[in-house]
Design an enzyme around this catalytic site. Structure first.
Site, mmCIF file in Angstrom:
data_model
loop_
_atom_site.group_PDB
_atom_site.id
_atom_site.type_symbol
_atom_site.label_atom_id
_atom_site.label_comp_id
_atom_site.label_asym_id
_atom_site.label_seq_id
_atom_site.Cartn_x
_atom_site.Cartn_y
_atom_site.Cartn_z
ATOM 1 C CB THR A 165 0.338 5.419 7.139
ATOM 2 O OG1 THR A 165 0.775 4.112 7.530
ATOM 3 C CG2 THR A 165 0.808 6.442 8.163
ATOM 4 C CE LYS A 201 0.935 -2.315 2.543
ATOM 5 N NZ LYS A 201 0.379 -0.991 2.913
ATOM 6 N N GLY A 209 -3.168 7.327 2.656
ATOM 7 C CA GLY A 209 -3.430 7.081 1.245
ATOM 8 C C GLY A 209 -3.148 5.690 0.729
ATOM 9 C CB SER A 210 -1.108 2.953 2.029
ATOM 10 O OG SER A 210 0.044 3.756 2.008
ATOM 11 C CB SER A 222 2.511 1.284 0.765
ATOM 12 O OG SER A 222 1.690 1.028 1.905
#
Length: 583
Positions: A226, A123, A228-229, A205
């Site tokens: 953080t 990422k 759900g990402s 994200s």
């Protein structure tokens, strides 16, 4: 029967091949690799596992150079052409040189680890040295060309294990902490979309990481969470995601800052993962199988003296490959937290997901688990009502992002603070404020925070109380549970986010073809025909080993991922056979 043989050969290979990131394989291990390579000399890159790729590399059937070329060609097919999935922001221009060196090292000395020569997308908020020719920008033009002081700790571990950083995955800009913007959009990367329906919401994200893993644009990918990402992109892209306990994987890689430095926790590190909050941020894998996720987690986990949070983890970190036990659910006690999480008055989960979840509970029972239903979190309703997560996250985000900008060796944009970032976005709307993607309200609210005051520390304590002592830990203790299990929807990620606890997510099902596509952004939809959804196993701190076992046993019984592929235009056609022997 063939699938059973493949699975057991893969497990045998993983168990004998994994040796950590600082050793080499034994001669006994060498003797076993051809067994795996002979199963499929040229694996299908849409599903290829780390074990299959390692087997082919060790047998000399193909090289890491071949793999890099093949994955780059696959990215080129669908990233900015064809369906324009925009899952990848940039490729590593040094990858082929690194692959050639690792191929030579393999021939001379053998592999360093199970990840030797394996291409990995990370990422774009995870720092990589600019000497390779890659940026680290969180998707923002304000960081294009900036120079980080060193690799992130997880990247160091990957490199030590012989992995190759293939490139950077797109993301929701600043990990969805810029404003009220569609998941998967960043200024540099544009709008990422998922591969199971044209325009499908990839969730954020770690959106690009999820999409890339789902269709084989890399062997495996890394994301960050953080709240759900990792979990949500895994769910909506038909892949496996592990959100580790905060402190199991490093967010650092630099020198200690003395107390009273730019970021005001004692002995805090220089961030080398662009932060939101050190109390919730964590780095984990998104892969096509639990086996691959366990392999990656085994490499990237462990203490890092540059991230003081990692010093609280158990003294011995297990090899998570040893958790891959198809009988792991026998005797396990799993709880169903219905209040809030399955209550339509809080979040309406549709019948498609609920029916699949009910079937999953029966499957878990058939595998030997006891299902305790209900097994509610005492704090569930308070979690929904509380705004204290925002107080902590916004305060930490301002301090952490300012520290990130200050740590840079150079930044051509001139941005050195969150205030500068807001001004940069306003001054460059052609880059950072295209139509429908203008909001930066989260940045503005974070900039207004007043630092680490009494309100902040009270909120932090309350978060831990809601997530831990009256949350996940209370439910586990009251009902004598090993873990919780829920469909990956709604508020499912929040208790673990507040607590800093782990989640392992696996595919659960797909929406039927007659589903009405529901808009979620300017060009994205969810649900929609054929798009996936997942199942999450949630536990207490450092319970990854058990969760991986449960997820693996469920995965092996259901093999849900294999029940549906991406839509035709989103499936890259390049395979190793198109690359081998060609310049």
């Amino acid at each position: 029967m063939t699938g059973w043989i493949l699975n057991h050969l893969q497990l045998f290979f993983l168990a004998t091949f994994f040796i950590g990131s600082h050793g080499r394989a034994t001669s006994e291990t060498w003797q076993q690799w051809p067994l795996v390579a002979s199963v499929s000399s040229l694996p299908d890159l849409y599903e290829a596992s780390v074990a299959e790729l390692g087997g082919g590399l060790n047998a000399g059937t193909f090289t890491s150079v071949d793999l890099i070329k093949a994955y780059y060609a696959r990215i080129d097919e669908v990233n900015l052409q064809g369906p324009t999935l925009r899952a990848v922001i940039e490729k590593n221009p040094s990858a082929l040189v690194e692959a050639a060196a690792l191929d030579a090292e393999r021939r001379l000395l053998g592999p360093r680890s199970i990840l030797h020569g394996i291409p990995i997308l990370v990422k774009d908020n995870i720092a990589t040295l600019v000497s390779e020719g890659m940026n680290t920008t969180a998707g923002s033009f304000s960081l294009e060309g900036s120079i980080v002081p060193r690799d992130a700790g997880v990247v160091k571990r990957l490199r030590a294990a012989g992995a190759i950083i293939l490139g950077k995955a797109n993301l929701s800009e600043f990990s969805h902490a810029r404003g009220d913007l569609a998941s998967g959009w960043s200024g540099r990367g544009g709008q990422c979309t998922a591969a199971y329906y044209p325009g499908a919401n990839p969730c954020g994200s770690s959106s690009g990481s999820g999409v890339a893993a789902s269709i084989g644009l890399a062997a495996v990918t890394l994301g960050t969470e953080t709240d759900g990402s990792i979990t949500c992109p895994a769910s909506q892209n038909n892949v496996v995601g592990i959100k580790p306990t905060v402190g199991l994987t490093s967010r650092a890689g630099g020198e200690f800052i003395p107390s009273g430095g730019a970021y005001c926790f004692s002995d805090v590190y220089i961030f080398l993962v662009i932060p939101i909050t050190a109390h919730q941020d964590t780095v984990g894998p998104l892969t096509r199988s639990v086996s691959d996720a366990a392999a990656v987690l085994s490499v990237i986990s462990g203490p890092d003296p540059n991230d003081n949070y990692t010093l609280a983890q158990p003294s011995v970190v297990p090899s998570y490959l040893e958790a891959l036990n198809a009988s792991a659910l026998q005797g396990a006690r799993l709880g169903v937290p219905r209040t809030v999480f399955l209550d339509p008055s809080y979040y309406k989960i549709d019948d498609t997901v609920l029916d699949a979840y009910a079937a999953a509970l029966e499957t878990l029972k058939s595998l030997g688990a006891t299902i305790v239903d209900p097994a509610d979190l005492p704090s569930a309703q308070e979690i929904v009502a509380s705004k204290d997560e925002l107080i902590v996250a916004r305060t930490d985000f301002k301090a952490g992002l300012n520290a990130w900008f200050e740590s840079l060796l150079a930044n051509p944009s001139g941005v050195r603070s969150m205030a500068d970032l807001i001004a940069f976005n306003d001054a460059h709307p052609e880059l950072e404020k295209p139509i429908n993607y203008t909001d930066q309200s989260t940045l503005i609210k974070a900039e207004l925070t007043e630092g680490f005051n009494t309100t902040y520390y009270q909120a932090l304590a309350y978060n831990y109380e809601l997530g831990r002592t009256r949350g996940i830990d209370a439910a586990l203790k009251e009902h004598d549970l090993d873990a919780l299990v829920l469909p990956t929807a709604g508020y499912v990620t929040t208790p673990a986010a507040l607590a800093g606890y782990p989640i392992v997510t696996v595919p659960l099902g797909f929406y039927p073809d007659n589903t009405t596509a529901v808009p979620t952004g300017p060009v994205t939809f969810y649900p929609a025909p054929g798009v996936p959804f997942g199942l999450s196993f949630i536990g207490t701190a450092y319970s990854e080993y058990s969760l991986i076992g449960y997820a693996y046993a469920y995965e092996q019984r259901t093999m849900t991922r294999l029940q549906r592929k991406a839509y035709a235009a989103a499936i890259p056609t390049t395979q190793l056979e198109d690359i081998i022997g060609r310049p």
